[in-house]
Design a protein around this motif. Structure first.
Motif, PDB file in Angstrom:
ATOM      1  N   THR A  86       0.826  -1.217   0.000  1.00 29.53           N
ATOM      2  CA  THR A  86       0.000   0.000   0.000  1.00 29.53           C
ATOM      3  C   THR A  86       0.858   1.265   0.000  1.00 29.53           C
ATOM      4  OG1 THR A  86      -0.252  -0.368   2.371  1.00 29.53           O
ATOM      5  CG2 THR A  86      -2.110  -0.952   1.000  1.00 29.53           C
ATOM      6  N   TYR A  87       2.022   1.222   0.666  1.00 30.88           N
ATOM      7  CA  TYR A  87       2.897   2.407   0.705  1.00 30.88           C
ATOM      8  C   TYR A  87       3.375   2.758  -0.706  1.00 30.88           C
ATOM      9  CZ  TYR A  87       6.972   5.315   0.994  1.00 30.88           C
ATOM     10  OH  TYR A  87       7.863   6.329   0.761  1.00 30.88           O
ATOM     11  N   GLN A  90       0.505   4.065  -2.960  1.00 32.56           N
ATOM     12  CA  GLN A  90       0.127   5.432  -2.573  1.00 32.56           C
ATOM     13  C   GLN A  90       1.191   6.441  -3.010  1.00 32.56           C
ATOM     14  OE1 GLN A  90      -2.620   6.375   0.119  1.00 32.56           O
ATOM     15  NE2 GLN A  90      -2.285   8.246  -1.025  1.00 32.56           N
ATOM     16  N   ASN A  94       0.626   9.544  -5.628  1.00 29.88           N
ATOM     17  CA  ASN A  94       0.843  10.937  -5.201  1.00 29.88           C
ATOM     18  C   ASN A  94       1.802  11.666  -6.145  1.00 29.88           C
ATOM     19  OD1 ASN A  94      -0.770  10.287  -3.044  1.00 29.88           O
ATOM     20  ND2 ASN A  94       0.867  10.246  -1.527  1.00 29.88           N
ATOM     21  N   GLN A  99       0.002  15.316  -5.790  1.00 35.12           N
ATOM     22  CA  GLN A  99      -0.780  15.693  -4.611  1.00 35.12           C
ATOM     23  C   GLN A  99      -0.279  14.904  -3.406  1.00 35.12           C
ATOM     24  OE1 GLN A  99      -4.474  14.836  -6.555  1.00 35.12           O
ATOM     25  NE2 GLN A  99      -4.664  12.794  -5.673  1.00 35.12           N
ATOM     26  N   SER A 100      -0.681  15.341  -2.221  1.00 39.30           N
ATOM     27  CA  SER A 100      -0.115  14.726  -1.003  1.00 39.30           C
ATOM     28  C   SER A 100      -0.830  13.443  -0.597  1.00 39.30           C
ATOM     29  CB  SER A 100      -0.140  15.724   0.149  1.00 39.30           C
ATOM     30  OG  SER A 100      -1.455  16.173   0.350  1.00 39.30           O
ATOM     31  N   SER A 101      -2.044  13.231  -1.087  1.00 37.39           N
ATOM     32  CA  SER A 101      -2.708  11.953  -0.807  1.00 37.39           C
ATOM     33  C   SER A 101      -3.679  11.638  -1.946  1.00 37.39           C
ATOM     34  CB  SER A 101      -3.454  11.988   0.531  1.00 37.39           C
ATOM     35  OG  SER A 101      -4.554  12.845   0.430  1.00 37.39           O
ATOM     36  N   SER A 102      -3.934  10.353  -2.127  1.00 37.13           N
ATOM     37  CA  SER A 102      -4.798   9.916  -3.228  1.00 37.13           C
ATOM     38  C   SER A 102      -5.883   8.999  -2.688  1.00 37.13           C
ATOM     39  CB  SER A 102      -3.975   9.135  -4.256  1.00 37.13           C
ATOM     40  OG  SER A 102      -2.873   9.880  -4.701  1.00 37.13           O
ATOM     41  N   ASP A 103      -7.056   9.051  -3.316  1.00 37.19           N
ATOM     42  CA  ASP A 103      -8.100   8.122  -2.881  1.00 37.19           C
ATOM     43  C   ASP A 103      -7.928   6.783  -3.614  1.00 37.19           C
ATOM     44  OD1 ASP A 103      -9.263   8.290  -5.420  1.00 37.19           O
ATOM     45  OD2 ASP A 103     -10.763   9.756  -4.799  1.00 37.19           O
TER      46      ASP A 103
END
Length: 198
Positions: A86-87, A90, A94, A99-103
């Motif tokens: 997951t890291y 993600q 990004n 961007q700093s976070s993604s859905d």
């Protein structure tokens, strides 16, 4: 561990994958507008029956992971799977989307784009050397839980797996990906014979 390739075949295979990874890194770098480097891959081979155990072993954690699948059909046929923790998933999303976070949907779309580039370059290179042709099916992606590995559908129709571990370096981010090329015995023998001619 099963060894389908002798040391000379493994060297040629590594060189082929290296060349295709160089092309992939260049395309990924253009996509991200940033310098990208795919590290020299570590290559091993396993029996298809050991695939789930291998995925659990390489992830080194007991949580979720993303799995992409893409079939390729033609004179060279098989399936490519990619596994990302997951890291890494993600982090790549990004960087791609700046961007700093993604859905969840952003992460899945980003990972599919990444694996599509690597799969096309890699399988394309194999097709080139065996003088074959292949078409790619639409890839799929899902999030899986390591704790529920027994509940997922088993991959069928293949005997052998070429396991390729690499890291994608972008802006000091170490995005670790594991690529699995699934082949039946006939395709593996065809590949080995062609590598021997090289």
């Amino acid at each position: 561990m099963t060894h389908y390739f002798n040391p000379q075949q493994e060297d040629v295979l590594k060189e082929l994958i290296n060349v295709s990874f160089g092309l992939s890194a260049s395309l990924i770098g253009d996509m991200l507008d940033n310098h990208a480097k795919l590290h020299i891959p570590e290559i091993s081979s396993i029996d298809i029956l050991n695939l789930d155990d291998k995925i659990i072993e390489i992830l080194e954690e007991k949580y979720d992971f993303y799995l992409t699948k893409q079939r390729f059909l033609g004179s060279f046929n098989g399936e490519v799977l990619f596994v990302f923790n997951t890291y890494s998933a993600q982090a790549f999303s990004n960087l791609l989307l700046k961007q700093s976070s993604s859905d969840e949907s952003d992460i899945k779309a980003s990972i599919l784009e990444l694996t599509n580039i690597i799969t096309s370059a890699c399988i394309g290179k194999f097709c080139e050397i065996i003088d074959g042709e292949t078409i790619f099916k639409v890839p799929s992606i899902e999030k899986r839980e390591i704790a529920r590995m027994d509940e997922y559908d088993k991959v069928e129709g293949y005997d052998n797996v070429i396991v390729i571990k690499t890291a994608l370096d972008i802006e000091k981010e170490n995005i670790l990906g594991h690529m699995f090329i699934l082949l039946n015995k006939q395709m593996l023998e065809h590949l080995k014979k062609t590598i021997d001619k090289l």
